[in-house]
Design an enzyme around this catalytic site. Sequence first.
Site, mmCIF file in Angstrom:
data_model
loop_
_atom_site.group_PDB
_atom_site.id
_atom_site.type_symbol
_atom_site.label_atom_id
_atom_site.label_comp_id
_atom_site.label_asym_id
_atom_site.label_seq_id
_atom_site.Cartn_x
_atom_site.Cartn_y
_atom_site.Cartn_z
ATOM 1 N N ASN A 126 -3.823 -3.545 -2.564
ATOM 2 C CA ASN A 126 -3.757 -4.573 -1.529
ATOM 3 C C ASN A 126 -2.382 -5.229 -1.484
ATOM 4 O OD1 ASN A 126 -4.579 -5.967 0.668
ATOM 5 N ND2 ASN A 126 -5.853 -7.433 -0.400
ATOM 6 N N THR A 138 -4.141 1.827 -2.385
ATOM 7 C CA THR A 138 -3.565 0.485 -2.453
ATOM 8 C C THR A 138 -4.176 -0.357 -3.564
ATOM 9 O OG1 THR A 138 -3.060 -1.458 -1.063
ATOM 10 C CG2 THR A 138 -5.260 -0.571 -0.857
ATOM 11 N N THR A 143 0.896 -1.147 0.000
ATOM 12 C CA THR A 143 0.000 0.000 0.000
ATOM 13 C C THR A 143 0.930 1.190 0.000
ATOM 14 O OG1 THR A 143 -1.719 -1.156 1.228
ATOM 15 C CG2 THR A 143 -1.684 1.206 1.509
ATOM 16 N N GLY A 184 0.996 -1.278 5.436
ATOM 17 C CA GLY A 184 1.274 -2.280 6.467
ATOM 18 C C GLY A 184 0.085 -3.158 6.796
#
Length: 565
Positions: A396, A394, A376, A468
Site C-alpha cells: 500500500n 503492494t 506499489t 499509483g
Amino acid sequence: MSFRQLVGALTVIVGGMLWSCAPPQPGYAPGYRGGMVTSADSLATQAGLDILKKGGNAFDAAVTVGFVLAVTHPQAGNIGGGGFALIYVVDSSKVYALDFRETAPHRASRDMYLDNDGEAIDQLSTKGFLASGTPGTVAGLLEILNCFGSLPRTEIMQPAIDLAESGFIVDSALAARFANYAESFAQFASTRKYFLQDGQPFTGGDTLIQADLARVLKLIAEKGKAGFYSGETAGRLATEMSKHGGLIDEFNLASYQAVWREPIQFDYSRLTIYSISPPSSGGVIMGEIFGILANFEISGRQPTDPWYIHLLTESCRLAYADRSVYLGDPDFAYNPTELLLSQDYLYTRSRQIDTTQALPSIRVGAGLEVKESESTTHYCVIDSAGNIVSLTYTINSNFGCKQVVNGLGFFMNNEMDDFSIKPGMPNQFGLIGGEANAIAPGKRMLSSMSPTIVFYNDRPTMIVGTPGGSKIITSVTATILNFFGFGMSLDSAINLPHYHHQWLPDKLYYEKGAFDTTQIRVLTDMGHNLQQRSDYGDLQVIVIQPDGSYVGASDRRGNGYAAGY
Ligand code: DON
C-alpha cells in the site's frame, strides 16, 4: 510487413466509427524473441531474465522477480503484502487471474478505526501493525509456481536469498526514498534496527544486507507455503503482532488462500482487454471508462484536444462514481459487474456527459472518496513461447505500515486503509456509500490494482500495469488509448504527462506539462477544477510486435529497467 507498417494501417472502430491511427514507432528497445522482463528495479529484471535464459518459463521468472523485489525494492516489493496477477498460458490460450490480496484478520471489525464519536482516528489504519491485513504475496507467488512453473522452488528463490544475504548496493533512487521516510522509520524500534544505521538512513553506495529476511526466504524455499504461513515464521509474526497491537494471528496465517478468479474481459473495437475482477476495481472501472468512451466519435481528434481530455475526464468521473458504491470483495458483497459493463448501462451513463460542460460530481452519484496512497509496483514477463505474467503487488503506502517485523526483517502492509473506514457515513457532500467495502473478518479490501493484457485482433499485444493507487486505472487506460488509439510510440504512450479524475474530490489532477495555457483555460471554462500535482506512477509495459518479437519500456517517472534477449 514491419510493426510500424502494420500498426500504421490499424484502424480502431469506436462506437461504430472508424478511428484512424497514425503510425506508431516500434518502441525504443530492439525486438527480442527469447523473453523479456520489465520491472521497477534493474536487479529484479536481471534476475528474471537470468531465469528465462536458464530455460525457465515466464511463470518461473515472474516468481523470481517477485521475491527479488521483496529484497531490492522494499518500498513496494514485498512478502508482507499482497496483489494480483494476470496470466496468459499459451498451451490453453487462456487468461487466468490470481487474487492474492490481503485479508482482514478475523478479529477485525467494522468500526475498528473509529473513536467513540464515530470519527476516524488519525493514522490508525495507516501506521503500525494494526493497519496490516494478512499477507498474500507468498501464497500468490507460490501458487503461480505450483500451477505453471517448471523449475524447482529453491532455484527460483536463490537470487532473492543471495541478494538478501550478501546485500546489494543502495542506489540513489532508493537512498532518496529512505531519506524521505527516515523520520517514520525512527518511530519503530524494529524499523530502526533494520533500515537505519546509527539513526541515519542508508545512502547511495551503502550495502544493504538483510540476514533475517534471507532466513525467511530460505524457509519458504525449503518448505513452500508452510515456511511462511506456519511454523517459525508464522509464530514469530503472530507474536510480534500481539506485542505491538496488530491483529494477525497464526490462525489467520494458516488459513490464508490465494484465489483464482475470472478476469474481467471487455472489447473496445479490435482490442480485447483483460484485467482484474473484484476485489480489484481495476478491470470493471477500466471497462466502464472504455465502454462510455465508445459512445463518442473520437476519429480525427488528438490526445491534446480539450474536447477529448474533457470526454475522457467525464468518462472517468462517471465510472469512479460507481466504484465505491458497488464494488467490494465478491465473497462478501454482490458486485453488479455484468450490469456495470453492459452496453445499455454504459450508453445511459454516456448520455449524462455534456461535451461542453463538466458535470459537478455532486450530481453524479453517491459514495466515499477514493483515497490515494503512494507505493506499489508492477512487472511484466514474457517467455519465448509467449507465456505472459502481468503482476502488480503492494504493501500500500511506501514501506507499508512502516513497521518491520522484528526477527523477520520485512515491512508489513497497511492495506486495511483500503477498506471504507467509515462506511455508511455521509461524505463531504452528504452522500452515502462504501457499504460493499466495509471491514469484515476475512474480507479482502477493494483495490485499484490493474495488471492488464491487451489483445489486438485476438493476439496478445500489450502487457501493462503501474502503481499509483486510485490513479492506476486512469494511467493504464491512457497508455492503451495513447498507443492503440493515437498511434503513439511505446515510450511516448507511457511518458505523456498524466491527468486524472476520480469523481471525488471533484478535481482534474494533472502532471506538469500535461496541459498548456490554452488547454487550461478551455478546461477551466468548461467547469473543470484543475489542480497540478507531482508525477505519479511507474508504468511497466511489454509489446509483442506483429513479427512475434518483444519490445518493452519502463516509465521515465521511475527507476525501472526493461530487458530482453
Ligand atoms: O490496492 C490498491 O489499490 C492500493 N493499495 C494500491 C496502492 C498504490 O498503488 C500505491 N502506489 N503508488
